[in-house]
Design a protein around this motif. Structure first.
Motif, mmCIF file in Angstrom:
data_model
loop_
_atom_site.group_PDB
_atom_site.id
_atom_site.type_symbol
_atom_site.label_atom_id
_atom_site.label_comp_id
_atom_site.label_asym_id
_atom_site.label_seq_id
_atom_site.Cartn_x
_atom_site.Cartn_y
_atom_site.Cartn_z
ATOM 1 N N LYS A 43 0.840 -1.197 0.000
ATOM 2 C CA LYS A 43 0.000 0.000 0.000
ATOM 3 C C LYS A 43 0.877 1.249 0.000
ATOM 4 O O LYS A 43 0.657 2.189 -0.776
ATOM 5 N N TYR A 44 1.884 1.258 0.866
ATOM 6 C CA TYR A 44 2.778 2.415 0.936
ATOM 7 C C TYR A 44 3.564 2.593 -0.355
ATOM 8 O O TYR A 44 3.837 3.711 -0.779
ATOM 9 N N GLU A 45 3.942 1.476 -0.981
ATOM 10 C CA GLU A 45 4.657 1.568 -2.249
ATOM 11 C C GLU A 45 3.771 2.179 -3.328
ATOM 12 O O GLU A 45 4.246 2.947 -4.165
ATOM 13 N N GLY A 46 2.479 1.858 -3.297
ATOM 14 C CA GLY A 46 1.539 2.484 -4.223
ATOM 15 C C GLY A 46 1.455 3.983 -3.986
ATOM 16 O O GLY A 46 1.442 4.781 -4.937
ATOM 17 N N ASP A 47 1.396 4.373 -2.709
ATOM 18 C CA ASP A 47 1.378 5.799 -2.364
ATOM 19 C C ASP A 47 2.660 6.481 -2.829
ATOM 20 O O ASP A 47 2.637 7.617 -3.318
ATOM 21 N N LEU A 48 3.769 5.775 -2.669
ATOM 22 C CA LEU A 48 5.066 6.315 -3.077
ATOM 23 C C LEU A 48 5.090 6.542 -4.594
ATOM 24 O O LEU A 48 5.581 7.569 -5.075
ATOM 25 N N LYS A 49 4.517 5.599 -5.320
ATOM 26 C CA LYS A 49 4.475 5.717 -6.773
ATOM 27 C C LYS A 49 3.624 6.922 -7.186
ATOM 28 O O LYS A 49 4.018 7.687 -8.082
ATOM 29 N N LYS A 50 2.477 7.125 -6.509
ATOM 30 C CA LYS A 50 1.629 8.278 -6.827
ATOM 31 C C LYS A 50 2.393 9.579 -6.576
ATOM 32 O O LYS A 50 2.329 10.513 -7.367
ATOM 33 N N GLU A 51 3.116 9.609 -5.474
ATOM 34 C CA GLU A 51 3.839 10.836 -5.112
ATOM 35 C C GLU A 51 4.972 11.115 -6.094
ATOM 36 O O GLU A 51 5.203 12.263 -6.466
ATOM 37 N N ILE A 52 5.668 10.082 -6.531
ATOM 38 C CA ILE A 52 6.768 10.297 -7.473
ATOM 39 C C ILE A 52 6.216 10.755 -8.829
ATOM 40 O O ILE A 52 6.841 11.566 -9.510
ATOM 41 N N LYS A 53 5.020 10.275 -9.189
ATOM 42 C CA LYS A 53 4.398 10.737 -10.439
ATOM 43 C C LYS A 53 4.092 12.228 -10.362
ATOM 44 O O LYS A 53 4.324 12.970 -11.318
ATOM 45 N N LYS A 92 13.288 4.257 -7.730
ATOM 46 C CA LYS A 92 13.719 3.199 -8.643
ATOM 47 C C LYS A 92 14.315 2.029 -7.858
ATOM 48 O O LYS A 92 14.027 0.861 -8.140
ATOM 49 N N ILE A 93 15.116 2.346 -6.844
ATOM 50 C CA ILE A 93 15.717 1.308 -5.998
ATOM 51 C C ILE A 93 14.624 0.545 -5.258
ATOM 52 O O ILE A 93 14.626 -0.693 -5.209
ATOM 53 N N CYS A 94 13.688 1.282 -4.673
ATOM 54 C CA CYS A 94 12.590 0.668 -3.930
ATOM 55 C C CYS A 94 11.775 -0.248 -4.838
ATOM 56 O O CYS A 94 11.436 -1.361 -4.465
ATOM 57 N N GLU A 95 11.480 0.239 -6.029
ATOM 58 C CA GLU A 95 10.692 -0.532 -6.980
ATOM 59 C C GLU A 95 11.427 -1.805 -7.389
ATOM 60 O O GLU A 95 10.830 -2.874 -7.498
ATOM 61 N N LYS A 96 12.729 -1.702 -7.573
ATOM 62 C CA LYS A 96 13.523 -2.872 -7.957
ATOM 63 C C LYS A 96 13.492 -3.916 -6.845
ATOM 64 O O LYS A 96 13.351 -5.109 -7.101
ATOM 65 N N GLU A 97 13.614 -3.462 -5.581
ATOM 66 C CA GLU A 97 13.562 -4.394 -4.457
ATOM 67 C C GLU A 97 12.209 -5.075 -4.380
ATOM 68 O O GLU A 97 12.117 -6.254 -4.066
ATOM 69 N N THR A 98 11.154 -4.328 -4.667
ATOM 70 C CA THR A 98 9.803 -4.869 -4.601
ATOM 71 C C THR A 98 9.592 -5.929 -5.665
ATOM 72 O O THR A 98 8.988 -6.964 -5.399
ATOM 73 N N LYS A 99 10.089 -5.666 -6.847
ATOM 74 C CA LYS A 99 9.837 -6.573 -7.967
ATOM 75 C C LYS A 99 10.782 -7.769 -7.990
ATOM 76 O O LYS A 99 10.589 -8.684 -8.778
ATOM 77 N N THR A 100 11.781 -7.759 -7.112
ATOM 78 C CA THR A 100 12.717 -8.874 -7.075
ATOM 79 C C THR A 100 12.002 -10.105 -6.537
ATOM 80 O O THR A 100 11.402 -10.068 -5.467
ATOM 81 N N LYS A 105 18.191 -15.036 -8.121
ATOM 82 C CA LYS A 105 19.563 -14.843 -7.635
ATOM 83 C C LYS A 105 19.659 -13.597 -6.764
ATOM 84 O O LYS A 105 20.259 -13.610 -5.699
ATOM 85 N N GLU A 106 19.046 -12.493 -7.252
ATOM 86 C CA GLU A 106 19.101 -11.242 -6.479
ATOM 87 C C GLU A 106 18.368 -11.383 -5.154
ATOM 88 O O GLU A 106 18.810 -10.884 -4.124
ATOM 89 N N GLY A 107 17.224 -12.045 -5.187
ATOM 90 C CA GLY A 107 16.436 -12.207 -3.972
ATOM 91 C C GLY A 107 17.170 -13.018 -2.923
ATOM 92 O O GLY A 107 17.166 -12.685 -1.738
ATOM 93 N N LEU A 108 17.810 -14.091 -3.361
ATOM 94 C CA LEU A 108 18.569 -14.911 -2.420
ATOM 95 C C LEU A 108 19.775 -14.151 -1.887
ATOM 96 O O LEU A 108 20.105 -14.244 -0.703
ATOM 97 N N ALA A 109 20.425 -13.384 -2.739
ATOM 98 C CA ALA A 109 21.575 -12.589 -2.290
ATOM 99 C C ALA A 109 21.121 -11.515 -1.316
ATOM 100 O O ALA A 109 21.812 -11.213 -0.344
ATOM 101 N N ARG A 110 19.943 -10.935 -1.557
ATOM 102 C CA ARG A 110 19.438 -9.891 -0.676
ATOM 103 C C ARG A 110 19.091 -10.454 0.699
ATOM 104 O O ARG A 110 19.255 -9.787 1.710
ATOM 105 N N GLN A 111 18.626 -11.711 0.745
ATOM 106 C CA GLN A 111 18.293 -12.319 2.030
ATOM 107 C C GLN A 111 19.528 -12.471 2.899
ATOM 108 O O GLN A 111 19.445 -12.417 4.117
ATOM 109 N N GLU A 112 20.683 -12.690 2.260
ATOM 110 C CA GLU A 112 21.922 -12.835 3.020
ATOM 111 C C GLU A 112 22.311 -11.540 3.710
ATOM 112 O O GLU A 112 22.889 -11.547 4.780
ATOM 113 N N ARG A 113 21.974 -10.413 3.076
ATOM 114 C CA ARG A 113 22.241 -9.120 3.702
ATOM 115 C C ARG A 113 21.144 -8.843 4.708
ATOM 116 O O ARG A 113 19.980 -9.080 4.450
ATOM 117 N N LEU A 114 21.529 -8.330 5.859
ATOM 118 C CA LEU A 114 20.547 -8.024 6.885
ATOM 119 C C LEU A 114 20.111 -6.581 6.773
ATOM 120 O O LEU A 114 20.868 -5.723 6.328
#
Length: 160
Positions: A43-53, A92-100, A105-114
């Motif tokens: 929901k917040y990501e949707g709000d973020l998208k509206k605001e960036i538009k 753009k970074i937030c959106e990329k994390e959401t769509k991962t 590979k990226e998702g598994l690598a991201r899980q390793e990072r805390l």
């Protein structure tokens, strides 16, 4: 002269909207990364998208004014445009994390990072463990020293 004044009034209005939009964007950004549940986060990501538009539309207007010869002082406009573009990069970074995908590979690598909170907790726990270990060693050394002194003392008194 009245055209210049109208233009300046319009620029001031847009600059105020940019400031408000950036502030709102930052608030929503914090909510996205502090959300506990996935549906809240979405929901917040949707709000973020509206605001960036909204910010992007304002940026287009600012770019038009920057290209215009009617505007004399373009520095505030350039600063506002840069600010909006940095917010666009953040989004753009937030959106990329959401769509991962979770198991990509990226998702598994991201899980390793805390995340920062978990990393801080881990660092604190590690530090506490090291301190407890050092204190235990000091206690052991002190006990050994006490044993040496007390056993040595007893032998000396027996010899006399």
């Amino acid at each position: 002269m009245s055209n210049a004044r109208k233009l300046q009034t319009e620029i001031d209005r847009v600059m105020k909207k940019v400031d408000e939009g950036v502030e709102l964007f930052d608030e929503i950004w914090d909510k996205v990364y502090s959300a506990e549940q996935q549906n809240q986060k979405e929901k917040y990501e949707g709000d973020l998208k509206k605001e960036i538009k909204k910010l992007q539309r304002l940026r287009d207007q600012i770019k038009t004014w920057i290209g215009s010869s009617d505007v004399k002082d373009k520095e505030p406009l350039l600063d506002a445009r840069r600010l909006i573009e940095t917010k666009m990069e953040q989004f753009k970074i937030c959106e990329k994390e959401t769509k991962t995908k979770t198991y990509s590979k990226e998702g598994l690598a991201r899980q390793e990072r805390l995340d920062p909170a978990e990393q801080a907790k881990h660092d604190t726990t590690t530090w506490m463990s090291e301190i407890v270990e050092r204190l235990s060693n000091l206690v052991d050394e002190a006990e050994v020293e006490i044993e040496k002194l007390s056993s040595g003392k007893g032998k000396k008194t027996n010899k006399h």
